[in-house]
Design a protein around this motif. Structure first.
Motif, PDB file in Angstrom:
ATOM      1  N   THR A  43       0.863  -1.176   0.000  1.00 40.89           N
ATOM      2  CA  THR A  43       0.000   0.000   0.000  1.00 40.89           C
ATOM      3  C   THR A  43       0.901   1.227   0.000  1.00 40.89           C
ATOM      4  OG1 THR A  43      -0.077   0.060   2.420  1.00 40.89           O
ATOM      5  CG2 THR A  43      -1.804  -1.199   1.312  1.00 40.89           C
ATOM      6  N   ARG A  44       0.288   2.374  -0.113  1.00 42.19           N
ATOM      7  CA  ARG A  44       1.072   3.602  -0.162  1.00 42.19           C
ATOM      8  C   ARG A  44       0.981   4.357   1.151  1.00 42.19           C
ATOM      9  NH1 ARG A  44       0.232   6.227  -6.075  1.00 42.19           N
ATOM     10  NH2 ARG A  44       0.525   8.117  -4.830  1.00 42.19           N
ATOM     11  N   ALA A  45       2.092   4.950   1.529  1.00 34.37           N
ATOM     12  CA  ALA A  45       2.117   5.731   2.761  1.00 34.37           C
ATOM     13  C   ALA A  45       1.124   6.892   2.685  1.00 34.37           C
ATOM     14  CB  ALA A  45       3.523   6.265   3.018  1.00 34.37           C
ATOM     15  N   ASP A  46       0.919   7.427   1.486  1.00 30.31           N
ATOM     16  CA  ASP A  46      -0.007   8.565   1.355  1.00 30.31           C
ATOM     17  C   ASP A  46      -1.456   8.107   1.228  1.00 30.31           C
ATOM     18  OD1 ASP A  46      -0.302   7.631  -1.243  1.00 30.31           O
ATOM     19  OD2 ASP A  46       0.721   9.329  -2.186  1.00 30.31           O
ATOM     20  N   LYS A  47      -1.666   6.787   1.368  1.00 30.19           N
ATOM     21  CA  LYS A  47      -3.010   6.206   1.388  1.00 30.19           C
ATOM     22  C   LYS A  47      -3.743   6.255   0.055  1.00 30.19           C
ATOM     23  CE  LYS A  47      -3.215   5.335   5.948  1.00 30.19           C
ATOM     24  NZ  LYS A  47      -2.964   6.405   6.881  1.00 30.19           N
ATOM     25  N   LYS A  48      -3.093   6.735  -0.976  1.00 31.23           N
ATOM     26  CA  LYS A  48      -3.738   6.668  -2.284  1.00 31.23           C
ATOM     27  C   LYS A  48      -3.701   5.230  -2.767  1.00 31.23           C
ATOM     28  CE  LYS A  48      -2.755  11.387  -3.702  1.00 31.23           C
ATOM     29  NZ  LYS A  48      -1.675  12.210  -4.256  1.00 31.23           N
ATOM     30  N   ASP A  49      -4.501   4.919  -3.777  1.00 33.11           N
ATOM     31  CA  ASP A  49      -4.515   3.552  -4.296  1.00 33.11           C
ATOM     32  C   ASP A  49      -3.155   3.182  -4.864  1.00 33.11           C
ATOM     33  OD1 ASP A  49      -7.115   3.176  -3.616  1.00 33.11           O
ATOM     34  OD2 ASP A  49      -7.919   3.607  -5.614  1.00 33.11           O
ATOM     35  N   ASN A  50      -2.716   1.978  -4.563  1.00 33.93           N
ATOM     36  CA  ASN A  50      -1.477   1.507  -5.156  1.00 33.93           C
ATOM     37  C   ASN A  50      -1.794   0.834  -6.484  1.00 33.93           C
ATOM     38  OD1 ASN A  50       1.253   0.841  -5.432  1.00 33.93           O
ATOM     39  ND2 ASN A  50       0.922  -1.177  -4.505  1.00 33.93           N
ATOM     40  N   GLU A  51      -1.222   1.353  -7.540  1.00 39.10           N
ATOM     41  CA  GLU A  51      -1.456   0.816  -8.879  1.00 39.10           C
ATOM     42  C   GLU A  51      -0.107   0.648  -9.561  1.00 39.10           C
ATOM     43  OE1 GLU A  51      -3.815   3.920 -10.587  1.00 39.10           O
ATOM     44  OE2 GLU A  51      -5.637   3.235  -9.559  1.00 39.10           O
ATOM     45  N   CYS A  52      -0.147   0.051 -10.731  1.00 38.95           N
ATOM     46  CA  CYS A  52       1.093  -0.091 -11.498  1.00 38.95           C
ATOM     47  C   CYS A  52       1.777   1.269 -11.636  1.00 38.95           C
ATOM     48  CB  CYS A  52       0.819  -0.643 -12.891  1.00 38.95           C
ATOM     49  SG  CYS A  52      -0.159  -2.164 -12.921  1.00 38.95           S
ATOM     50  N   SER A  53       0.973   2.285 -11.835  1.00 37.90           N
ATOM     51  CA  SER A  53       1.533   3.614 -12.095  1.00 37.90           C
ATOM     52  C   SER A  53       2.225   4.216 -10.875  1.00 37.90           C
ATOM     53  CB  SER A  53       0.432   4.562 -12.575  1.00 37.90           C
ATOM     54  OG  SER A  53      -0.567   4.681 -11.573  1.00 37.90           O
ATOM     55  N   THR A  54       1.956   3.686  -9.686  1.00 36.74           N
ATOM     56  CA  THR A  54       2.661   4.166  -8.497  1.00 36.74           C
ATOM     57  C   THR A  54       4.164   4.072  -8.745  1.00 36.74           C
ATOM     58  OG1 THR A  54       0.943   3.288  -7.037  1.00 36.74           O
ATOM     59  CG2 THR A  54       3.076   3.785  -6.034  1.00 36.74           C
ATOM     60  N   CYS A  55       4.573   2.956  -9.306  1.00 32.41           N
ATOM     61  CA  CYS A  55       5.998   2.717  -9.516  1.00 32.41           C
ATOM     62  C   CYS A  55       6.438   2.907 -10.968  1.00 32.41           C
ATOM     63  CB  CYS A  55       6.355   1.303  -9.077  1.00 32.41           C
ATOM     64  SG  CYS A  55       5.952   0.971  -7.353  1.00 32.41           S
ATOM     65  N   HIS A  56       5.535   2.600 -11.909  1.00 29.48           N
ATOM     66  CA  HIS A  56       5.925   2.652 -13.321  1.00 29.48           C
ATOM     67  C   HIS A  56       5.566   3.973 -13.985  1.00 29.48           C
ATOM     68  CE1 HIS A  56       7.295  -1.522 -13.814  1.00 29.48           C
ATOM     69  NE2 HIS A  56       6.363  -1.841 -12.936  1.00 29.48           N
TER      70      HIS A  56
END
Ligand code: HEC
Ligand code: HEC
Ligand code: HEC
Length: 236
Positions: A205-218
């Protein structure tokens, strides 16, 4: 020959430092060219992640993968087959705390006081399965930039500081590496995408509580070469 191994290590160290010096300050040119992505059949998640392919798996307790030799591997070979390393709960969080580092409040690695940073070093080494500090450093100069030092900063800033586990708890290097630097088995693209979805998307999950998606990292353009293109760290 007794000296062979040592001199091989030296050669490698020299090669690394040479490269680091050679491509040190210059940034790779802007990525204009490399945009084209092979249009992978299945929704690579480029658009959105609102469509998890039917029935996401029941959470399988992954069997304790091959008891990773603690820190003895010289150049840990990638595991055979579909051997990407799944997300595991970190076993180093106590040690991190003892080093005086609060992962819930950490931002970037370079902001951590030197004394604490030094205590993290053996943990980095162990989490990555490196035989010694030269997994990332050149011998005799801990300040000298290397590719793995730059990558580590990226890993820290983008993952350790910005990501959390399923329950919102801290992650550390061993969450993803579990004793090996090469934690991805890239031999099968489809398997890779599935692995990424099951593990890196759904179990983090993300520390900022936003949805974790492929785009979080890519990123929104779904850049696959994160280290090289998004973080601008030149290939060896
Ligand atoms: C996985 C990579 C990695 C490994 C393995 C590693 N280091 Fe580091 N080391 C780093 C990074 C990254 C930095 C720079 C952090 C920053 O941005 O300030 C660093 C910085 C340092 C510094 C501070 C240098 C300065 O700026 O004064 C020392 C000292 C150091 N490492 C010692 C060690 C020792 C001793 C070991 C072996 C026990 C070790 N490191 C293993 C990644 C690593
Ligand atoms: C979210 C998962 C994740 C976390 C957390 C993570 N890494 Fe990584 N790391 C990766 C992936 C994926 C790769 C690419 C591995 C591959 O090519 O097989 C990688 C690659 C690397 C590499 C390059 C290895 C090589 O030989 O090419 C280094 C060094 C590294 N990570 C260090 C670290 C350190 C140190 C930490 C903790 C500060 C860390 N990573 C945390 C996922 C992670
Ligand atoms: C937490 C971060 C993270 C998330 C979320 C994530 N990935 Fe990745 N992914 C990585 C890293 C790191 C690498 C290795 C990048 C590199 O080598 O530069 C990677 C590599 C890949 C690769 C292999 C690329 C290659 O050229 O070998 C594929 C395919 C991939 N990801 C697909 C996905 C898909 C699809 C999703 C969403 C379902 C996703 N990833 C979500 C971090 C992530």
């Amino acid at each position: 020959m007794v000296g062979t191994r040592k001199s091989l290590a030296l050669v490698i160290a020299l090669a690394i430092s040479g490269v680091a010096a050679a491509c040190g300050p210059s940034n790779p040119p802007d990525t204009a060219a490399d945009k084209q992505q092979d249009t992978a059949p299945a929704g690579t998640g480029t658009q959105d992640t609102t469509t998890p392919p039917a029935g996401s798996k029941d959470p399988q307790p992954t069997p304790p993968a091959t008891g990773a030799p603690s820190g003895t591997a010289e150049a840990p070979a990638p595991k055979p087959g579909k051997g990407s390393t799944p997300i595991k709960e970190s076993k180093m969080l106590e040690d991190v705390k003892k080093a005086g580092v609060n992962l819930a409040k950490t931002t970037t690695l370079d902001k951590i006081p030197l004394g604490q940073k030094k205590k993290l070093m053996p943990l980095f080494q162990k989490a990555l399965g490196y035989k010694d500090c030269q997994g990332c450093h050149v011998e005799g100069d801990f300040k000298k930039e290397t590719r793995n030092i730059k990558i580590t900063r990226g890993m820290w800033d983008h993952y350790v500081a910005a990501m959390r586990d399923e329950k919102g708890g801290a992650v550390f290097c061993d969450t993803c590496h579990e004793g090996t630097p090469k934690n991805l088995d890239r031999s099968d693209r489809k398997a890779m995408e599935k692995f990424m979805e099951d593990e890196y998307e759904h179990k983090l999950t993300r520390a900022d509580k936003k949805d974790n998606e492929c785009s979080t990292c890519h990123g929104d353009a779904m850049e696959l070469k994160i280290i090289e293109k998004l973080w601008g760290i030149a290939k060896n």
